[in-house]
Design an enzyme around this catalytic site. Sequence first.
Site, PDB file in Angstrom:
ATOM      1  N   SER A 124       0.847  -1.199   0.000  1.00 47.99           N
ATOM      2  CA  SER A 124       0.000   0.000   0.000  1.00 47.99           C
ATOM      3  C   SER A 124       0.879   1.244   0.000  1.00 47.99           C
ATOM      4  CB  SER A 124      -0.905   0.002   1.238  1.00 47.99           C
ATOM      5  OG  SER A 124      -0.109   0.170   2.397  1.00 47.99           O
ATOM      6  N   ASP A 152      -0.712  -1.332  -4.161  1.00 47.88           N
ATOM      7  CA  ASP A 152      -2.109  -1.499  -3.756  1.00 47.88           C
ATOM      8  C   ASP A 152      -2.707  -0.110  -3.470  1.00 47.88           C
ATOM      9  OD1 ASP A 152      -4.340  -2.951  -2.948  1.00 47.88           O
ATOM     10  OD2 ASP A 152      -3.648  -3.161  -0.877  1.00 47.88           O
ATOM     11  N   HIS A 155     -11.210  -7.049  -3.358  1.00 47.46           N
ATOM     12  CA  HIS A 155     -10.528  -6.470  -2.189  1.00 47.46           C
ATOM     13  C   HIS A 155     -11.335  -6.830  -0.947  1.00 47.46           C
ATOM     14  CE1 HIS A 155      -7.566  -3.507  -3.942  1.00 47.46           C
ATOM     15  NE2 HIS A 155      -8.164  -4.000  -5.026  1.00 47.46           N
ATOM     16  N   ALA A 159     -11.114  -9.210   1.279  1.00 48.31           N
ATOM     17  CA  ALA A 159     -11.573 -10.606   1.232  1.00 48.31           C
ATOM     18  C   ALA A 159     -11.103 -11.450   2.416  1.00 48.31           C
ATOM     19  CB  ALA A 159     -11.114 -11.238  -0.075  1.00 48.31           C
ATOM     20  N   SER A 160     -10.578 -10.818   3.462  1.00 49.48           N
ATOM     21  CA  SER A 160     -10.130 -11.607   4.622  1.00 49.48           C
ATOM     22  C   SER A 160     -11.308 -12.315   5.279  1.00 49.48           C
ATOM     23  CB  SER A 160      -9.459 -10.684   5.659  1.00 49.48           C
ATOM     24  OG  SER A 160      -8.117 -10.439   5.292  1.00 49.48           O
ATOM     25  N   ASN A 220      -7.540 -10.147  -2.514  1.00 51.15           N
ATOM     26  CA  ASN A 220      -6.661  -9.366  -1.626  1.00 51.15           C
ATOM     27  C   ASN A 220      -6.883  -9.693  -0.153  1.00 51.15           C
ATOM     28  OD1 ASN A 220      -6.263  -8.049  -4.051  1.00 51.15           O
ATOM     29  ND2 ASN A 220      -6.215  -6.021  -3.115  1.00 51.15           N
ATOM     30  N   SER A 249      -5.863  -8.192   6.369  1.00 45.04           N
ATOM     31  CA  SER A 249      -6.245  -8.257   7.786  1.00 45.04           C
ATOM     32  C   SER A 249      -5.940  -9.622   8.399  1.00 45.04           C
ATOM     33  CB  SER A 249      -7.739  -7.942   7.945  1.00 45.04           C
ATOM     34  OG  SER A 249      -8.002  -6.631   7.530  1.00 45.04           O
TER      35      SER A 249
HETATM   36  P1  13P Z   1      -8.726  -7.168   4.072  1.00 43.35           P
HETATM   37  O1  13P Z   1      -8.830  -6.013   5.043  1.00 43.35           O
HETATM   38  O2  13P Z   1     -10.016  -7.913   3.988  1.00 43.35           O
HETATM   39  O3  13P Z   1      -7.600  -8.049   4.367  1.00 43.35           O
HETATM   40  O4  13P Z   1      -8.517  -6.539   2.617  1.00 43.35           O
HETATM   41  C1  13P Z   1      -7.243  -6.157   2.205  1.00 43.35           C
HETATM   42  C2  13P Z   1      -7.280  -5.472   0.888  1.00 43.35           C
HETATM   43  O5  13P Z   1      -8.263  -5.465   0.181  1.00 43.35           O
HETATM   44  C3  13P Z   1      -6.046  -4.801   0.447  1.00 43.35           C
HETATM   45  O6  13P Z   1      -6.235  -4.076  -0.711  1.00 43.35           O
END
Ligand code: 13P
Length: 313
Positions: free
Chosen positions: A55, A86, A215, A217-218, A258, A261
């Site tokens: 990021s 990112d 994005h 997707a955790s 992605n 988290s």
């Molecule tokens: P999370 O917070 O679900 O892990 O998403 C991370 C993300 O989309 C990074 O671009």
Amino acid sequence: MHYSNFMLSNTKILLRPAMAGGYAVPAFNFYNLETLSAILNAATITQSPVILAVSEGALEYMGGDILMGMIAGAKYKPGQIALHLDHGHSFEICKYACDLGFSSVMFDGSAMPISKNISESRRVADYVHKFNVSLETELGVLFGIEDENTKSDTHLYTDPNIVKDFVKQTKTDSLAVAIGTSHGAYKRKSPNESLRFDILEQIAKNIPNTPLVLHGASNIPQKYVKQINKYGGDIKNARGIAPSQIRRAISLHVAKVNVESDSRFAFTAAIRKTLATNPDIFDPRKYLTNAKEEMMKNCIDEIQNIMGSGYKI
Ligand code: 13P
């Protein structure tokens, strides 16, 4: 320096076979030596392609020179690893990453009026494509917070009716869509809340040749939330996206998923446990080794059980 000097691949090369083969390439975020080596070790063990995501905040935290020094010293197979910016929010940061040696950038104009999102995305495409660097763009807005640069308290689903024109005008190589996922640890009010697969199906139908990106997707493994709270943390109501929903999205052209988290949870849970159960420890290498191992295990688990990207290299 050009990314080919680092044996990196662009994401176009990694995502095309993923979309055709019905799996997703994981984009795991990193921000230091430990998180980078956790991801690379997981990629090696599983023989999976992996996108190393950085990021804007992480780029600032590591510094471009140290970051590229770590990449130069890393070992991986040709065709396995992409280095991706990112959520780049400006042309300048995308150009900076491209010039530094990144093989892929995301220009995130999702908070801009659509006309500006299109014109700025296209400006980035025209620059990075000269170096065969891939471009990801975003249409729709994701709720939640990733870091200070990427946060929103609104959610706007991607409009399937405009994706074809957006892709054509921006010349994007992949498209991040908003179908109900969100950044951070507080994604769902209930475990049964479903993503908007009706929207995803329409998008996939309207742009059948464009790899889609999910994005936020955790899945927020509850074992880590419990461990953090057991050893002094205080995290309430953290809830992610069920793995079964991510797998369903992957079957509908989502070729890049992605995750940040989950890695943060694994890393922090291990540190808290190590320090709480070994109060005499003060060598950071001891607790960071455990943190690195736990994050690697989680990446391996997600590669094998969610992404389906193991043994593709
Ligand atoms: P999370 O917070 O679900 O892990 O998403 C991370 C993300 O989309 C990074 O671009």
